[in-house]
Design a protein around this motif. Structure first.
Motif, PDB file in Angstrom:
ATOM      1  N   ALA A   1      -3.780  11.609   0.153  1.00  0.00           N
ATOM      2  CA  ALA A   1      -4.316  11.759  -1.200  1.00  0.00           C
ATOM      3  C   ALA A   1      -3.338  11.206  -2.235  1.00  0.00           C
ATOM      4  CB  ALA A   1      -4.612  13.233  -1.486  1.00  0.00           C
ATOM      5  N   GLU A   2      -2.051  11.528  -2.047  1.00  0.00           N
ATOM      6  CA  GLU A   2      -1.051  11.023  -2.991  1.00  0.00           C
ATOM      7  C   GLU A   2      -0.908   9.509  -2.872  1.00  0.00           C
ATOM      8  OE1 GLU A   2       2.324  14.389  -3.195  1.00  0.00           O
ATOM      9  OE2 GLU A   2       1.360  14.125  -1.233  1.00  0.00           O
ATOM     10  N   ALA A   3      -1.011   9.000  -1.651  1.00  0.00           N
ATOM     11  CA  ALA A   3      -0.948   7.555  -1.439  1.00  0.00           C
ATOM     12  C   ALA A   3      -2.082   6.855  -2.169  1.00  0.00           C
ATOM     13  CB  ALA A   3      -1.008   7.237   0.051  1.00  0.00           C
ATOM     14  N   CYS A   4      -3.277   7.379  -2.010  1.00  0.00           N
ATOM     15  CA  CYS A   4      -4.437   6.748  -2.648  1.00  0.00           C
ATOM     16  C   CYS A   4      -4.357   6.827  -4.167  1.00  0.00           C
ATOM     17  CB  CYS A   4      -5.720   7.383  -2.126  1.00  0.00           C
ATOM     18  SG  CYS A   4      -6.010   7.043  -0.358  1.00  0.00           S
ATOM     19  N   ASN A   5      -3.862   7.949  -4.680  1.00  0.00           N
ATOM     20  CA  ASN A   5      -3.687   8.063  -6.134  1.00  0.00           C
ATOM     21  C   ASN A   5      -2.714   7.013  -6.652  1.00  0.00           C
ATOM     22  OD1 ASN A   5      -5.462  10.203  -6.491  1.00  0.00           O
ATOM     23  ND2 ASN A   5      -3.874  11.763  -6.233  1.00  0.00           N
ATOM     24  N   ASP A   6      -1.624   6.793  -5.901  1.00  0.00           N
ATOM     25  CA  ASP A   6      -0.652   5.780  -6.329  1.00  0.00           C
ATOM     26  C   ASP A   6      -1.253   4.380  -6.270  1.00  0.00           C
ATOM     27  OD1 ASP A   6       1.377   7.442  -7.036  1.00  0.00           O
ATOM     28  OD2 ASP A   6       2.715   6.933  -5.385  1.00  0.00           O
ATOM     29  N   TRP A   7      -2.030   4.100  -5.241  1.00  0.00           N
ATOM     30  CA  TRP A   7      -2.634   2.777  -5.142  1.00  0.00           C
ATOM     31  C   TRP A   7      -3.658   2.555  -6.250  1.00  0.00           C
ATOM     32  CZ3 TRP A   7      -3.242   3.632   0.795  1.00  0.00           C
ATOM     33  CH2 TRP A   7      -2.022   3.322   1.428  1.00  0.00           C
ATOM     34  N   ILE A   8      -4.352   3.608  -6.631  1.00  0.00           N
ATOM     35  CA  ILE A   8      -5.288   3.490  -7.759  1.00  0.00           C
ATOM     36  C   ILE A   8      -4.518   3.149  -9.031  1.00  0.00           C
ATOM     37  CG2 ILE A   8      -6.820   4.798  -9.270  1.00  0.00           C
ATOM     38  CD1 ILE A   8      -7.739   6.331  -6.716  1.00  0.00           C
ATOM     39  N   LYS A   9      -3.378   3.828  -9.262  1.00  0.00           N
ATOM     40  CA  LYS A   9      -2.570   3.539 -10.452  1.00  0.00           C
ATOM     41  C   LYS A   9      -2.012   2.122 -10.403  1.00  0.00           C
ATOM     42  CE  LYS A   9      -1.211   8.349 -11.219  1.00  0.00           C
ATOM     43  NZ  LYS A   9      -0.098   9.336 -11.154  1.00  0.00           N
ATOM     44  N   ALA A  10      -1.596   1.696  -9.212  1.00  0.00           N
ATOM     45  CA  ALA A  10      -1.085   0.332  -9.074  1.00  0.00           C
ATOM     46  C   ALA A  10      -2.163  -0.681  -9.418  1.00  0.00           C
ATOM     47  CB  ALA A  10      -0.574   0.108  -7.657  1.00  0.00           C
ATOM     48  N   SER A  11      -3.363  -0.417  -8.926  1.00  0.00           N
ATOM     49  CA  SER A  11      -4.480  -1.307  -9.204  1.00  0.00           C
ATOM     50  C   SER A  11      -4.787  -1.349 -10.697  1.00  0.00           C
ATOM     51  CB  SER A  11      -5.716  -0.845  -8.423  1.00  0.00           C
ATOM     52  OG  SER A  11      -6.833  -1.626  -8.738  1.00  0.00           O
ATOM     53  N   GLU A  12      -4.732  -0.203 -11.335  1.00  0.00           N
ATOM     54  CA  GLU A  12      -4.999  -0.135 -12.779  1.00  0.00           C
ATOM     55  C   GLU A  12      -3.934  -0.853 -13.589  1.00  0.00           C
ATOM     56  OE1 GLU A  12      -7.309   4.203 -12.775  1.00  0.00           O
ATOM     57  OE2 GLU A  12      -5.218   4.053 -13.436  1.00  0.00           O
ATOM     58  N   ASN A  13      -2.721  -0.962 -13.012  1.00  0.00           N
ATOM     59  CA  ASN A  13      -1.635  -1.652 -13.701  1.00  0.00           C
ATOM     60  C   ASN A  13      -1.560  -3.139 -13.336  1.00  0.00           C
ATOM     61  OD1 ASN A  13       0.377   0.145 -15.376  1.00  0.00           O
ATOM     62  ND2 ASN A  13      -0.352   1.416 -13.694  1.00  0.00           N
ATOM     63  N   GLY A  14      -2.572  -3.632 -12.649  1.00  0.00           N
ATOM     64  CA  GLY A  14      -2.664  -5.061 -12.409  1.00  0.00           C
ATOM     65  C   GLY A  14      -2.238  -5.537 -11.041  1.00  0.00           C
ATOM     66  N   PHE A  15      -1.905  -4.618 -10.112  1.00  0.00           N
ATOM     67  CA  PHE A  15      -1.505  -5.040  -8.776  1.00  0.00           C
ATOM     68  C   PHE A  15      -2.751  -5.127  -7.917  1.00  0.00           C
ATOM     69  CE2 PHE A  15       0.508  -4.085  -4.536  1.00  0.00           C
ATOM     70  CZ  PHE A  15       1.123  -5.317  -4.433  1.00  0.00           C
ATOM     71  N   SER A  16      -3.288  -6.329  -7.791  1.00  0.00           N
ATOM     72  CA  SER A  16      -4.591  -6.509  -7.157  1.00  0.00           C
ATOM     73  C   SER A  16      -4.589  -6.152  -5.675  1.00  0.00           C
ATOM     74  CB  SER A  16      -5.061  -7.964  -7.339  1.00  0.00           C
ATOM     75  OG  SER A  16      -4.127  -8.868  -6.785  1.00  0.00           O
ATOM     76  N   THR A  17      -3.439  -6.343  -4.994  1.00  0.00           N
ATOM     77  CA  THR A  17      -3.389  -6.044  -3.564  1.00  0.00           C
ATOM     78  C   THR A  17      -3.624  -4.567  -3.295  1.00  0.00           C
ATOM     79  OG1 THR A  17      -1.770  -7.826  -3.350  1.00  0.00           O
ATOM     80  CG2 THR A  17      -2.015  -6.364  -1.462  1.00  0.00           C
ATOM     81  N   ALA A  18      -3.344  -3.707  -4.272  1.00  0.00           N
ATOM     82  CA  ALA A  18      -3.568  -2.273  -4.090  1.00  0.00           C
ATOM     83  C   ALA A  18      -5.041  -1.984  -3.803  1.00  0.00           C
ATOM     84  CB  ALA A  18      -3.098  -1.504  -5.317  1.00  0.00           C
ATOM     85  N   LYS A  19      -5.924  -2.830  -4.301  1.00  0.00           N
ATOM     86  CA  LYS A  19      -7.347  -2.642  -4.017  1.00  0.00           C
ATOM     87  C   LYS A  19      -7.621  -2.770  -2.525  1.00  0.00           C
ATOM     88  CE  LYS A  19      -8.860  -4.342  -8.553  1.00  0.00           C
ATOM     89  NZ  LYS A  19      -9.633  -5.382  -9.268  1.00  0.00           N
ATOM     90  N   GLU A  20      -6.856  -3.645  -1.865  1.00  0.00           N
ATOM     91  CA  GLU A  20      -7.016  -3.791  -0.414  1.00  0.00           C
ATOM     92  C   GLU A  20      -6.564  -2.528   0.297  1.00  0.00           C
ATOM     93  OE1 GLU A  20      -5.389  -7.466   1.159  1.00  0.00           O
ATOM     94  OE2 GLU A  20      -5.464  -8.345  -0.845  1.00  0.00           O
ATOM     95  N   TYR A  21      -5.475  -1.924  -0.179  1.00  0.00           N
ATOM     96  CA  TYR A  21      -4.987  -0.686   0.421  1.00  0.00           C
ATOM     97  C   TYR A  21      -6.069   0.395   0.281  1.00  0.00           C
ATOM     98  CZ  TYR A  21      -0.353  -2.863  -0.289  1.00  0.00           C
ATOM     99  OH  TYR A  21       0.734  -3.690  -0.312  1.00  0.00           O
ATOM    100  N   ILE A  22      -6.634   0.483  -0.918  1.00  0.00           N
ATOM    101  CA  ILE A  22      -7.647   1.506  -1.171  1.00  0.00           C
ATOM    102  C   ILE A  22      -8.851   1.308  -0.271  1.00  0.00           C
ATOM    103  CG2 ILE A  22      -9.261   2.397  -2.914  1.00  0.00           C
ATOM    104  CD1 ILE A  22      -7.118   1.524  -5.036  1.00  0.00           C
ATOM    105  N   SER A  23      -9.289   0.062  -0.153  1.00  0.00           N
ATOM    106  CA  SER A  23     -10.450  -0.241   0.670  1.00  0.00           C
ATOM    107  C   SER A  23     -10.170   0.056   2.151  1.00  0.00           C
ATOM    108  CB  SER A  23     -10.824  -1.728   0.505  1.00  0.00           C
ATOM    109  OG  SER A  23     -11.891  -2.072   1.355  1.00  0.00           O
ATOM    110  N   ALA A  24      -8.956  -0.240   2.585  1.00  0.00           N
ATOM    111  CA  ALA A  24      -8.634  -0.085   4.011  1.00  0.00           C
ATOM    112  C   ALA A  24      -8.325   1.344   4.401  1.00  0.00           C
ATOM    113  CB  ALA A  24      -7.458  -0.997   4.365  1.00  0.00           C
ATOM    114  N   TYR A  25      -7.725   2.118   3.504  1.00  0.00           N
ATOM    115  CA  TYR A  25      -7.157   3.405   3.914  1.00  0.00           C
ATOM    116  C   TYR A  25      -7.636   4.619   3.121  1.00  0.00           C
ATOM    117  CZ  TYR A  25      -4.071  -0.062   5.941  1.00  0.00           C
ATOM    118  OH  TYR A  25      -3.581  -1.145   6.618  1.00  0.00           O
ATOM    119  N   CYS A  26      -8.441   4.391   2.096  1.00  0.00           N
ATOM    120  CA  CYS A  26      -8.816   5.538   1.246  1.00  0.00           C
ATOM    121  C   CYS A  26     -10.306   5.835   1.281  1.00  0.00           C
ATOM    122  CB  CYS A  26      -8.377   5.286  -0.206  1.00  0.00           C
ATOM    123  SG  CYS A  26      -6.583   5.088  -0.374  1.00  0.00           S
ATOM    124  N   ASN A  27     -11.077   5.040   1.937  1.00  0.00           N
ATOM    125  CA  ASN A  27     -12.519   5.280   1.957  1.00  0.00           C
ATOM    126  C   ASN A  27     -12.965   5.885   3.286  1.00  0.00           C
ATOM    127  OD1 ASN A  27     -12.784   4.182  -0.610  1.00  0.00           O
ATOM    128  ND2 ASN A  27     -13.006   2.092   0.195  1.00  0.00           N
TER     129      ASN A  27
END
Length: 224
Positions: free
Chosen positions: A198-224
């Motif tokens: 849960a904490e990992a996914c929250n961080d990746w969401i914040k990274a994505s919101e701050n412009g780190f596009s690769t974080a979207k891949e992390y979210i798609s692969a590991y948070c859904n």
């Protein structure tokens, strides 16, 4: 998708190495105030910088070494020497330059930071962490790059799979620079490996919101 393979592939693209960029070689003192030896060292350093600027790195190195031999107290000569060495991908030469500078400027945090960055690039992670430790102990409050000291040390811990230490360093990074997307992304990796999804996914969401596009891949692969 294998997470560890994914981690290795993307961590390298997110590391930040602080390599010194010379912005000025002007000696602070007025030339008239220098004794002949120091004046000669200053002139040789400036000739070396001209060579460095024109891409003659090997010749520049010889000039900076000569300047240091004449006046070993000037930190800019060592930085210029290290910069020329790094232009030639000669890490050992740069490490020697930083080591020489430390003899005369042992409290200069950046020297340890740059040394650590080279060790991290060489995958000498324990040596890198030792140098980051020294840099962080010496860095002054208000240094605008302090967050990178923690971030790069965190990357070393992450590669060593010391995920708890990595989390602590990325958290320190974010305390200094709250919008550092790389720290969110990498801390997410550390959290994920600590089974704190849960904490990992929250961080990746914040990274994505701050412009780190690769974080979207992390979210798609590991948070859904």
């Amino acid at each position: 998708m294998n997470f560890k393979k994914f981690l290795v592939n993307h961590l390298l693209s997110m590391r930040i190495f602080i390599l010194f960029i010379v912005t000025s070689t002007a000696y602070a003192q007025e030339v008239d105030e220098l004794n002949p030896t120091l004046r000669e060292a200053n002139n040789i350093n400036n000739k070396g910088y001209t060579l460095l600027e024109s891409g003659h790195y090997s010749k520049a190195i010889l000039h900076f070494q000569e300047a240091i031999a004449l006046d070993p107290s000037q930190i800019i000569y060592y930085y210029n020497l290290a910069d020329a060495c790094l232009k030639l991908d000669d890490n050992n030469c740069a490490l020697e330059a930083y080591s020489g500078a430390k003899l005369h400027h042992p409290d200069e945090a950046d020297l340890y930071m740059y040394t650590a960055d080279i060790y991290q690039k060489q995958n000498k992670l324990k040596e890198a962490i030792s140098e980051y430790d020294k840099a962080i102990n010496l860095v002054k409050e208000g240094n605008p790059l302090k967050y990178l000291f923690y971030f790069n040390r965190g990357n070393s811990y992450l590669k060593l799979k010391d995920y708890k230490a990595a989390v602590l360093n990325y958290t320190s990074t974010l305390n200094e620079f709250p919008d550092h997307y790389g720290a969110y992304a990498n801390r997410g990796m550390a959290y994920y490996n600590l089974k704190r999804k849960a904490e990992a996914c929250n961080d990746w969401i914040k990274a994505s919101e701050n412009g780190f596009s690769t974080a979207k891949e992390y979210i798609s692969a590991y948070c859904n």
